[in-house]
Design a protein around this motif. Structure first.
Motif, PDB file in Angstrom:
ATOM      1  N   TYR A  65       2.040   3.303  10.331  1.00 43.30           N
ATOM      2  CA  TYR A  65       1.768   2.125   9.507  1.00 43.30           C
ATOM      3  C   TYR A  65       3.016   1.250   9.451  1.00 43.30           C
ATOM      4  O   TYR A  65       4.089   1.686   9.032  1.00 43.30           O
ATOM      5  N   PHE A  66       2.887   0.008   9.899  1.00 49.59           N
ATOM      6  CA  PHE A  66       4.004  -0.932   9.961  1.00 49.59           C
ATOM      7  C   PHE A  66       3.771  -2.062   8.963  1.00 49.59           C
ATOM      8  O   PHE A  66       2.775  -2.791   9.050  1.00 49.59           O
ATOM      9  N   ILE A 105      -8.552   5.910   7.134  1.00 54.26           N
ATOM     10  CA  ILE A 105      -7.468   6.216   6.187  1.00 54.26           C
ATOM     11  C   ILE A 105      -7.012   4.938   5.479  1.00 54.26           C
ATOM     12  O   ILE A 105      -6.757   4.932   4.263  1.00 54.26           O
ATOM     13  N   LEU A 106      -6.916   3.846   6.235  1.00 54.56           N
ATOM     14  CA  LEU A 106      -6.521   2.560   5.641  1.00 54.56           C
ATOM     15  C   LEU A 106      -7.521   2.126   4.581  1.00 54.56           C
ATOM     16  O   LEU A 106      -7.131   1.715   3.475  1.00 54.56           O
ATOM     17  N   LEU A 108       0.834  -1.203   0.000  1.00 58.05           N
ATOM     18  CA  LEU A 108       0.000   0.000   0.000  1.00 58.05           C
ATOM     19  C   LEU A 108       0.866   1.249   0.000  1.00 58.05           C
ATOM     20  O   LEU A 108       1.975   1.256   0.537  1.00 58.05           O
ATOM     21  N   GLY A 109       0.329   2.304  -0.564  1.00 59.86           N
ATOM     22  CA  GLY A 109       1.076   3.553  -0.635  1.00 59.86           C
ATOM     23  C   GLY A 109       0.993   4.376   0.632  1.00 59.86           C
ATOM     24  O   GLY A 109       0.959   5.607   0.561  1.00 59.86           O
ATOM     25  N   LEU A 110       0.965   3.708   1.780  1.00 63.11           N
ATOM     26  CA  LEU A 110       0.934   4.412   3.068  1.00 63.11           C
ATOM     27  C   LEU A 110       2.355   4.552   3.593  1.00 63.11           C
ATOM     28  O   LEU A 110       3.038   3.546   3.810  1.00 63.11           O
ATOM     29  N   ASP A 138      -6.019   2.027  -4.125  1.00 56.14           N
ATOM     30  CA  ASP A 138      -5.123   1.050  -4.764  1.00 56.14           C
ATOM     31  C   ASP A 138      -5.870  -0.051  -5.491  1.00 56.14           C
ATOM     32  O   ASP A 138      -5.265  -1.018  -5.961  1.00 56.14           O
ATOM     33  N   GLY A 139      -7.198   0.053  -5.568  1.00 63.01           N
ATOM     34  CA  GLY A 139      -7.973  -0.918  -6.334  1.00 63.01           C
ATOM     35  C   GLY A 139      -8.230  -2.221  -5.620  1.00 63.01           C
ATOM     36  O   GLY A 139      -8.670  -3.199  -6.245  1.00 63.01           O
ATOM     37  N   VAL A 140      -7.988  -2.272  -4.316  1.00 58.47           N
ATOM     38  CA  VAL A 140      -8.237  -3.498  -3.557  1.00 58.47           C
ATOM     39  C   VAL A 140      -9.716  -3.606  -3.208  1.00 58.47           C
ATOM     40  O   VAL A 140     -10.299  -4.694  -3.243  1.00 58.47           O
TER      41      VAL A 140
END
Length: 580
Positions: free
Chosen positions: A122-123, A237-238, A115-117, A245-247
């Protein structure tokens, strides 16, 4: 009577033999004959009998066929040999086609989406040092559902404690044959989001929904634990990032786990009370959740036990019986192989050579992908908190106190080098796990009961991992711990073993950088001596491969022998000061 000379032909080129009795042949003006080729015969007379034949006449009946676009020709009597050649070529084709399909599947196999986080909360899996999964199945994207649950235990509101809870949860899930940690993502009490299985990987949280949903768990038991607003802020946000991301479908639906599985209490009443803050939440069937909240306190363990209830069939006994009583195999002898080769045509030999080349290529590729390229590491990025200097906090060491100092003999003269005689590790996460295993072994052994014995360790990834650290007495070399720095290279470097570790230039470079830091910080003398353990005690450590590499270093001790000497005797011998 007809003869070859009447037709102006040479007797050495062809003779025609009648297939009819002489009486019938004479009665016909144009005889019907079958032909026979006779070569290199200087005198042949065609009549009621052979007058002179200088060559043996053989049955020249041939069997013809085509395979791989080449014509195969063989005598009838060698039919068995020709069939074996054809079978060999066909099996080579089967293996080559199978390997081609395998390589195609490998090239098109999906990988875990990153993911682009890039938030500090975010871990990713590498950040919390996740173990590799046993197996991975991928979702068909996008999916339509988001399922919210809780772990039922392991509440945490500090990042370090949450990482420890993540490791414990994954180990527990793996022991329960779940292949990996159960959900796709987890959220800690202070809002930290952890990548579990990942964005596009099939989870294992709700039967019937795993292949069409993203599962997210809050860490803790939220029948009793309280939620924080930051958890739901980061959850939103997640989810937004998953849509971007298209998920997830833009019109996704959010469910509490108990809304889909009424026999569970996940995600806990305190999470359910705040799910209305999450966009696209579907409030249907919440009455079932409330009923079970009042009557049960089922946790993650109940979910896992329900997943385990499916019957699995074990064929290990049948396999062992097959190994103990194998079916005898019959193999061709070398003479048979030579007979096959000798009786083949050039086209057949060419076909066999191509098939053999295909088999060799297939075998080489199979060995490469099974031995050289490790499973699951084709697209893995090796990330670490520091380029080469890894602290105890970085590899999640257990807190220890009480180690004695080496101040009496500081700055130290001796650097004693050992090897750990343990599995190699070539990535930060694997090396961190190996150090935790070593520390647990020394702490939990009833004969030992102390911290990891080395001051520092060098991983096969070329990084330096802090053990006890500077100015601390180690437990690596009996009689020398008070006046030496103990450094261990991870692996087994004994070349007499068929499989052994080999020291790399990067490991030696980082080893020298560590010692230079020790001199700069005042913990080592500028003229320190590198002493392999086998030079001062009866030991095979650090192994012959590493031992030879140490002998080439500038500070390797070539002059003095310190075997069977005490720290005080060594310092007196070298005229070095120490505290009484």
């Amino acid at each position: 009577m007809w003869s070859p000379s009447d037709q102006g032909m040479s007797s050495s080129e062809m003779a025609v033999v009648s297939s009819m009795p002489p009486t019938e042949l004479a009665a016909r003006t144009t005889p019907v004959v079958s032909t026979m080729n006779i070569t290199r015969s200087s005198r042949v007379h065609i009549g009621p009998k052979f007058v002179s034949v200088t060559q043996n006449v053989e049955n020249a009946e041939l069997v013809k066929g085509r395979i791989l676009g080449l014509e195969l020709v063989a005598p009838v009597k060698s039919n068995g040999l020709r069939c074996s050649v054809a079978v060999f070529v066909c099996w080579a084709l089967v293996v080559a086609v199978g390997l081609g399909l395998y390589l195609f599947q490998l090239a098109t196999k999906p990988t875990r989406i990153d993911l682009g986080l890039n938030e500090t909360w975010y871990f990713r899996r590498d950040d919390w040092q996740a173990m590799p999964p046993y197996n991975t199945d991928y979702l068909s994207l996008p999916v339509h559902n988001v399922v919210i649950g809780h772990t039922g235990a392991g509440y945490c509101n500090q990042t370090r404690r949450c990482i420890e809870a993540m490791l414990a949860t994954q180990q527990d899930n793996l022991r329960r044959d779940f292949d990996d940690i159960v959900p796709n993502f987890l959220i800690g009490g202070e809002g930290t989001v952890f990548e579990g299985r990942g964005a596009n990987v099939v989870g294992a949280m709700v039967k019937g929904y795993n292949s069409k949903s993203i599962s997210i768990m809050f860490m803790g038991d939220y029948n009793t634990d309280m939620t924080a607003d930051i958890q739901f802020t980061h959850l939103k946000i997640l989810i937004e990032q998953l849509v971007k991301d298209g998920v997830l479908d833009p019109d996704y639906v959010v469910h509490g786990q108990c809304q889909l599985s009424p026999d569970t209490v996940q995600p806990g009443r305190h999470v359910l009370d705040h799910l209305h803050k999450v966009p696209h939440w579907n409030p249907a069937n919440t009455e079932h959740c409330l009923k079970y909240f009042r009557t049960s306190c089922t946790s993650l363990e109940r979910l896992l036990e329900a997943e385990e209830s499916e019957t699995e069939f074990d064929s290990w006994r049948e396999y062992q019986e097959h190994i103990r009583n194998p079916t005898p195999a019959t193999y061709s002898c070398p003479l048979y192989v030579w007979t096959v080769v000798r009786n083949t045509s050039r086209a057949e030999r060419l076909s066999c050579a191509c098939a053999a080349l295909a088999l060799v290529l297939c075998t080489a590729l199979i060995l490469y992908f099974t031995l050289v390229v490790k499973r699951g590491e084709l697209n893995v990025v090796d990330r670490a908190p520091h380029e080469w200097n890894i602290t105890r906090e970085d590899w999640l060491a257990r807190d220890m106190t009480g180690n004695n100092t080496v101040a009496r003999f500081a700055p130290l003269k001796l650097v004693v080098v050992q090897h750990t005689v343990s599995p190699e590790c070539h990535r930060f996460t694997n090396c961190a796990a190996e150090l935790r295993n070593l520390q647990n072994y020394f702490l939990e052994s009833k004969h030992l009961g102390y911290d990891i014995p080395y001051n520092f360790l060098i991983g096969n990834d070329g990084r330096v991992y802090q053990g006890r650290g500077w100015n601390r007495e180690g437990a690596h070399t009996l009689g020398f711990n008070r006046c030496s720095l103990g450094v261990a290279f991870i692996g087994d470097y004994r070349e007499e073993l068929s499989i052994h570790s080999r020291v790399t230039d990067l490991q030696l470079q980082r080893f020298n950088m560590l010692l230079e830091d020790g001199v700069t910080l005042g913990f080592l003398r500028p003229d320190y001596s590198i002493v392999p353990a086998k030079d001062i005690q009866n030991s095979a450590s650090p192994g012959s491969n590493l031992y030879r590499a140490l002998q080439k270093l500038d500070h390797y001790e070539k002059i003095h022998s310190f075997r069977d000497m005490s720290c005080v005797a060594i310092y007196d011998k070298l005229g070095l000061p120490y505290q009484l």
